[in-house]
Write a protein that holds these residues in place. Structure first.
Motif, PDB file in Angstrom:
ATOM      1  N   TRP A  62       0.837  -1.201   0.000  1.00  0.00           N
ATOM      2  CA  TRP A  62       0.000   0.000   0.000  1.00  0.00           C
ATOM      3  C   TRP A  62       0.870   1.248   0.000  1.00  0.00           C
ATOM      4  CZ3 TRP A  62      -4.708  -1.021  -1.268  1.00  0.00           C
ATOM      5  CH2 TRP A  62      -5.303  -2.204  -0.889  1.00  0.00           C
ATOM      6  N   PRO A  63       0.363   2.331  -0.554  1.00  0.00           N
ATOM      7  CA  PRO A  63       1.094   3.599  -0.486  1.00  0.00           C
ATOM      8  C   PRO A  63       1.274   4.041   0.975  1.00  0.00           C
ATOM      9  CG  PRO A  63      -0.716   3.755  -2.050  1.00  0.00           C
ATOM     10  CD  PRO A  63      -0.869   2.453  -1.329  1.00  0.00           C
ATOM     11  N   VAL A  64       2.305   4.817   1.214  1.00  0.00           N
ATOM     12  CA  VAL A  64       2.606   5.281   2.564  1.00  0.00           C
ATOM     13  C   VAL A  64       1.412   6.016   3.175  1.00  0.00           C
ATOM     14  CG1 VAL A  64       4.072   6.865   3.889  1.00  0.00           C
ATOM     15  CG2 VAL A  64       5.081   5.393   2.143  1.00  0.00           C
ATOM     16  N   LEU A  65       0.711   6.815   2.401  1.00  0.00           N
ATOM     17  CA  LEU A  65      -0.424   7.559   2.935  1.00  0.00           C
ATOM     18  C   LEU A  65      -1.509   6.618   3.446  1.00  0.00           C
ATOM     19  CD1 LEU A  65      -1.545  10.376   3.470  1.00  0.00           C
ATOM     20  CD2 LEU A  65      -2.533  10.341   1.167  1.00  0.00           C
ATOM     21  N   VAL A  66      -1.729   5.511   2.775  1.00  0.00           N
ATOM     22  CA  VAL A  66      -2.706   4.523   3.237  1.00  0.00           C
ATOM     23  C   VAL A  66      -2.224   3.881   4.541  1.00  0.00           C
ATOM     24  CG1 VAL A  66      -3.850   2.337   2.694  1.00  0.00           C
ATOM     25  CG2 VAL A  66      -3.648   4.104   0.933  1.00  0.00           C
ATOM     26  N   ASP A  67      -0.952   3.534   4.602  1.00  0.00           N
ATOM     27  CA  ASP A  67      -0.397   2.977   5.845  1.00  0.00           C
ATOM     28  C   ASP A  67      -0.572   3.955   7.006  1.00  0.00           C
ATOM     29  OD1 ASP A  67       0.518   0.575   4.686  1.00  0.00           O
ATOM     30  OD2 ASP A  67       2.463   1.463   4.173  1.00  0.00           O
ATOM     31  N   GLU A  68      -0.291   5.219   6.752  1.00  0.00           N
ATOM     32  CA  GLU A  68      -0.439   6.239   7.798  1.00  0.00           C
ATOM     33  C   GLU A  68      -1.894   6.389   8.225  1.00  0.00           C
ATOM     34  OE1 GLU A  68       1.377   9.644   5.976  1.00  0.00           O
ATOM     35  OE2 GLU A  68       3.404   8.973   6.490  1.00  0.00           O
ATOM     36  N   PHE A  69      -2.824   6.289   7.282  1.00  0.00           N
ATOM     37  CA  PHE A  69      -4.244   6.363   7.594  1.00  0.00           C
ATOM     38  C   PHE A  69      -4.651   5.218   8.510  1.00  0.00           C
ATOM     39  CE2 PHE A  69      -8.571   4.876   6.371  1.00  0.00           C
ATOM     40  CZ  PHE A  69      -9.293   5.908   6.935  1.00  0.00           C
ATOM     41  N   VAL A  70      -4.223   4.022   8.196  1.00  0.00           N
ATOM     42  CA  VAL A  70      -4.563   2.857   9.021  1.00  0.00           C
ATOM     43  C   VAL A  70      -3.977   3.026  10.415  1.00  0.00           C
ATOM     44  CG1 VAL A  70      -4.288   0.366   9.300  1.00  0.00           C
ATOM     45  CG2 VAL A  70      -4.871   1.317   7.062  1.00  0.00           C
TER      46      VAL A  70
END
Length: 75
Positions: A62-70
């Motif tokens: 997953w993109p970093v932004l998705v990881d950060e969202f989770v």
């Protein structure tokens, strides 16, 4: 960022139960341009990952932004 948020709301409302939280997170925590990878993967994320994020794989591609969202949602 504002164009991306507006586009996601238009395209994913009714398809992505976390759209409100996602858009709020992006507006509050992301100040740079949205990467092409993120543009492409948000729809896939909305289709694959359960609303409670129980099947999210942090080792996935997953993109970093998705990881950060989770991470943000788990807090």
């Amino acid at each position: 960022v504002s164009i991306a948020v507006d586009a996601w709301k238009l395209a994913l409302t009714g398809r992505f139960r976390l759209i409100g939280q996602w858009c709020e997170f992006v507006r509050m925590h992301h100040r740079h341009a949205i990467t092409e990878d993120t543009w492409r993967q948000v729809l896939e994320f909305s289709r694959v990952v359960h609303e409670d994020l129980s099947n999210y794989d942090p080792e996935g591609a997953w993109p970093v932004l998705v990881d950060e969202f989770v991470d943000h949602m788990y807090r």
